[in-house]
Design a protein around this motif. Structure first.
Motif, mmCIF file in Angstrom:
data_model
loop_
_atom_site.group_PDB
_atom_site.id
_atom_site.type_symbol
_atom_site.label_atom_id
_atom_site.label_comp_id
_atom_site.label_asym_id
_atom_site.label_seq_id
_atom_site.Cartn_x
_atom_site.Cartn_y
_atom_site.Cartn_z
ATOM 1 N N ARG A 35 2.346 -7.678 3.719
ATOM 2 C CA ARG A 35 1.360 -6.597 3.650
ATOM 3 C C ARG A 35 1.711 -5.627 2.512
ATOM 4 O O ARG A 35 0.832 -5.159 1.790
ATOM 5 C CB ARG A 35 1.292 -5.881 4.991
ATOM 6 C CG ARG A 35 0.178 -4.837 5.041
ATOM 7 C CD ARG A 35 0.100 -4.145 6.393
ATOM 8 N NE ARG A 35 -0.324 -5.072 7.433
ATOM 9 C CZ ARG A 35 0.452 -5.531 8.402
ATOM 10 N NH1 ARG A 35 1.716 -5.148 8.473
ATOM 11 N NH2 ARG A 35 0.000 -6.359 9.314
ATOM 12 N N GLU A 36 2.972 -5.301 2.387
ATOM 13 C CA GLU A 36 3.395 -4.399 1.319
ATOM 14 C C GLU A 36 3.134 -5.028 -0.060
ATOM 15 O O GLU A 36 2.679 -4.342 -0.996
ATOM 16 C CB GLU A 36 4.885 -4.091 1.462
ATOM 17 C CG GLU A 36 5.402 -3.101 0.436
ATOM 18 C CD GLU A 36 6.866 -2.807 0.646
ATOM 19 O OE1 GLU A 36 7.458 -2.163 -0.235
ATOM 20 O OE2 GLU A 36 7.434 -3.222 1.682
ATOM 21 N N GLU B 270 -0.553 -4.898 -0.706
ATOM 22 C CA GLU B 270 -0.970 -3.546 -1.048
ATOM 23 C C GLU B 270 -0.618 -3.211 -2.503
ATOM 24 O O GLU B 270 -1.408 -2.590 -3.228
ATOM 25 C CB GLU B 270 -0.294 -2.541 -0.094
ATOM 26 C CG GLU B 270 -0.779 -1.107 -0.285
ATOM 27 C CD GLU B 270 -2.243 -0.950 0.051
ATOM 28 O OE1 GLU B 270 -2.879 -0.050 -0.540
ATOM 29 O OE2 GLU B 270 -2.766 -1.728 0.887
ATOM 30 N N THR B 271 0.532 -3.670 -2.879
ATOM 31 C CA THR B 271 0.940 -3.462 -4.275
ATOM 32 C C THR B 271 -0.002 -4.187 -5.228
ATOM 33 O O THR B 271 -0.399 -3.647 -6.273
ATOM 34 C CB THR B 271 2.380 -3.977 -4.478
ATOM 35 O OG1 THR B 271 3.253 -3.290 -3.598
ATOM 36 C CG2 THR B 271 2.826 -3.757 -5.919
ATOM 37 N N ARG C 142 -3.097 -4.981 -4.620
ATOM 38 C CA ARG C 142 -4.391 -4.303 -4.625
ATOM 39 C C ARG C 142 -4.361 -3.099 -5.569
ATOM 40 O O ARG C 142 -5.322 -2.847 -6.312
ATOM 41 C CB ARG C 142 -4.742 -3.855 -3.195
ATOM 42 C CG ARG C 142 -5.110 -4.996 -2.258
ATOM 43 C CD ARG C 142 -5.725 -4.464 -0.970
ATOM 44 N NE ARG C 142 -5.882 -5.518 0.028
ATOM 45 C CZ ARG C 142 -5.039 -5.755 1.025
ATOM 46 N NH1 ARG C 142 -3.959 -4.995 1.148
ATOM 47 N NH2 ARG C 142 -5.254 -6.735 1.880
ATOM 48 N N ASN C 143 -3.294 -2.346 -5.453
ATOM 49 C CA ASN C 143 -3.171 -1.195 -6.354
ATOM 50 C C ASN C 143 -3.156 -1.638 -7.820
ATOM 51 O O ASN C 143 -3.736 -0.981 -8.694
ATOM 52 C CB ASN C 143 -1.890 -0.416 -6.052
ATOM 53 C CG ASN C 143 -1.938 0.243 -4.693
ATOM 54 O OD1 ASN C 143 -3.018 0.539 -4.161
ATOM 55 N ND2 ASN C 143 -0.775 0.482 -4.091
#
Length: 532
Positions: A353-354, A357-358, A360-361
């Motif tokens: 997930r992390e 998220e990275t 996606r950013n």
């Protein structure tokens, strides 16, 4: 170092000159022989040398100077033929031909000084005025010599009989000699002063020895009261010494690098950091770089070729990093599609997930960085589909935008992983954009000086600056040269052979000066943009 080709050329010149001089010496012992063939041989020798200069020397103004010098040497022999073979037995023509000899003798040192003044960087207006003054002085001295019959300032004639012609020197003669010597010495001093190569300065003794040797031969000529003789035959005449002085002096200056030439380009190409080679029209390799790998073609190499006048240049770009990034993106996309399965592996989900998220950013950052280009590309594609106008310019512009979007995204991904990235990434980006710009008539080239890692933020800004400039120049036929160097810091210099609007300069400053120093300059229709 003098190349083998240059060394062979010099030896051929020396051999040809010595053969003509030897024939001239032996010709005296041949009954009924004529001196015409010797004079024409010397004239042909001078013409051949000038044609080689025309191939080697870059500057057109230098070509004109050497052409005038060559014509002056030819005129020397034409006047000698006229005086010895046709008009020398007549009193007035004999005297006038003797005076006319000093026209080329004055022009040779004058054009030598003219050529020296046009080497390197110089003030055009001041140089033009100085040359005008020098030519006026030279023409005045020529006029004084030609009218010597009326004033005897150059030669004090004692006997005008062609068979017993005798004279003494007047003050005007010494002024002419001083003017000629000063012009030649000043030409050499100017060449040394403007030379920036330490090797050329160290070898400056070669043209100095040439000058000294030539002047000694002239001194011997006058000490002997004419051409020195050996076993009753003349060793040389004054015209031969002027050929030697003029050609040997300028050839030595060219060989040691005081005069810019287009030689040794093959060595420069071989020393470059490209993975490339140049072949002829038949596909035979002529030059290759030190990094060229003939067995290096694989899926991680992109081979590009460009036609040139005598064949083509072929180079390879390493795209392995790009393919790795694409493979990574494909893998991430697959992982997102399998999100339901990842939920069953909750102990692994936190790290994934992390990571997601990275990513996606990162995608958001990528989209924001090329948002304007993406919208422009969508608009172009819509116009192409709807056939609103001529498709070819739109397709070309779309390829330029697509290349920028891809390369800008790749740089952002690299910058996301590390604060510094390799300079080669900027080179790859510039070359890909330049390739598509060339399809629109914008001729581009890039030179990279230095290697290693640099600030990712600064590198990306420099690529964005180039894209902004290329967007402004798109579809305008012009030449753009980019020089990227790294010493203490990364510097990019862009040269455009057209003037750029002040409004565009201001927009560049407003957009990119944050954390980046920009400077603008212009010279004779060329705009210089320096970023550091």
């Amino acid at each position: 170092m003098i190349s083998n080709t240059q060394r062979k050329r010099i030896m051929l010149y020396i051999a040809a000159f010595m053969i003509i001089m030897l024939y001239n010496y032996l010709n005296t012992f041949i009954p009924g022989s004529s001196h015409d063939i010797i004079s024409f041989s010397y004239m042909g020798f001078v013409v051949v040398w000038y044609l080689s200069i025309k191939e080697r020397v870059i500057d057109d103004s230098m070509h004109r100077c050497f052409m005038v010098g060559t014509l002056s040497l030819i005129l020397l022999f034409i006047l000698r033929l006229a005086r010895w073979n046709y008009f020398g037995m007549f009193e007035m023509p004999n005297e006038l031909l003797r005076y006319m000899n000093y026209i080329p003798l004055l022009f040779i040192p004058l054009v030598s000084l003219n050529a020296a003044l046009k080497v390197g960087i110089y003030n055009r207006e001041k140089t033009r005025i100085l040359l005008m003054v020098l030519w006026i002085v030279g023409i005045i001295l020529c006029t004084v010599v030609l009218t010597n019959t009326f004033h005897n300032l150059v030669f004090k004639i004692k006997d005008r009989d062609p068979d017993n012609f005798s004279y003494s020197f007047g003050p005007g003669y010494y002024i002419i000699v001083l003017f000629s010597l000063t012009s030649i010495i000043a030409a050499f001093i100017i060449l040394i002063h403007r030379c920036r190569l330490s090797t050329s300065r160290r070898l400056a003794f070669i043209p100095i020895l040439t000058l000294v040797f030539g002047i000694l031969l002239i001194a011997v000529y006058f000490i002997c009261g004419g051409a020195p003789k050996l076993f009753g035959s003349k060793l040389y005449n004054l015209q031969e010494i002027y050929i030697f002085l003029y050609i040997a002096f300028w050839e030595s200056c060219i060989q040691i690098g005081l005069i810019p030439t287009n030689s040794d380009y093959g060595k420069i190409f071989e020393a470059s950091i490209l993975d490339a080679y140049i072949c002829d029209r038949n596909g035979n390799m002529v030059y290759s770089t030190k990094n060229y790998n003939p067995n290096g073609e694989n899926d991680n190499k992109r081979v590009t070729e460009q036609d040139i006048r005598a064949g083509k240049v072929i180079w390879q770009d390493d795209i392995s990093s790009v393919k790795e990034i694409r493979a990574s993106l494909t893998e991430v996309t697959k992982e997102l599609a399998d999100e339901n399965e990842l939920l069953e592996l909750e102990h692994e989900m936190s790290s994934k997930r992390e990571e997601l998220e990275t990513l996606r950013n990162l995608y958001d950052e990528l989209y924001d960085s090329v948002n304007l280009e993406i919208r422009s590309l969508r608009k172009l594609l819509t116009e192409i589909r709807e056939n609103r106008s001529d498709e070819l310019p739109l397709i070309r512009q779309a390829t330029v935008l697509g290349a920028f979007i891809k390369r800008r995204s790749n740089l952002s991904i690299l910058a996301h992983n590390a604060p510094e990235i390799d300079m080669k990434e900027l080179e790859y980006s510039l070359r890909e954009s330049m390739y598509y710009l060339s399809l629109a008539g914008v001729k581009c080239s890039v030179m990279m000086d230095g290697r290693g890692k640099v600030s990712a933020e600064k590198l990306i800004k420099m690529y964005e600056i180039f894209h902004a400039i290329s967007s402004e120049l798109f579809s305008i036929k012009c030449n753009v040269m980019v020089n990227v160097s790294k010493t203490a810091d990364l510097t990019m210099k862009i040269m455009i052979d057209r003037l750029v609007d002040n409004d565009f300069k201001e927009s560049l400053k407003d957009k990119f000066t944050d954390g980046l120093e920009m400077a603008f300059d212009k010279d004779e229709g060329i705009t210089y943009i320096i970023c550091r």
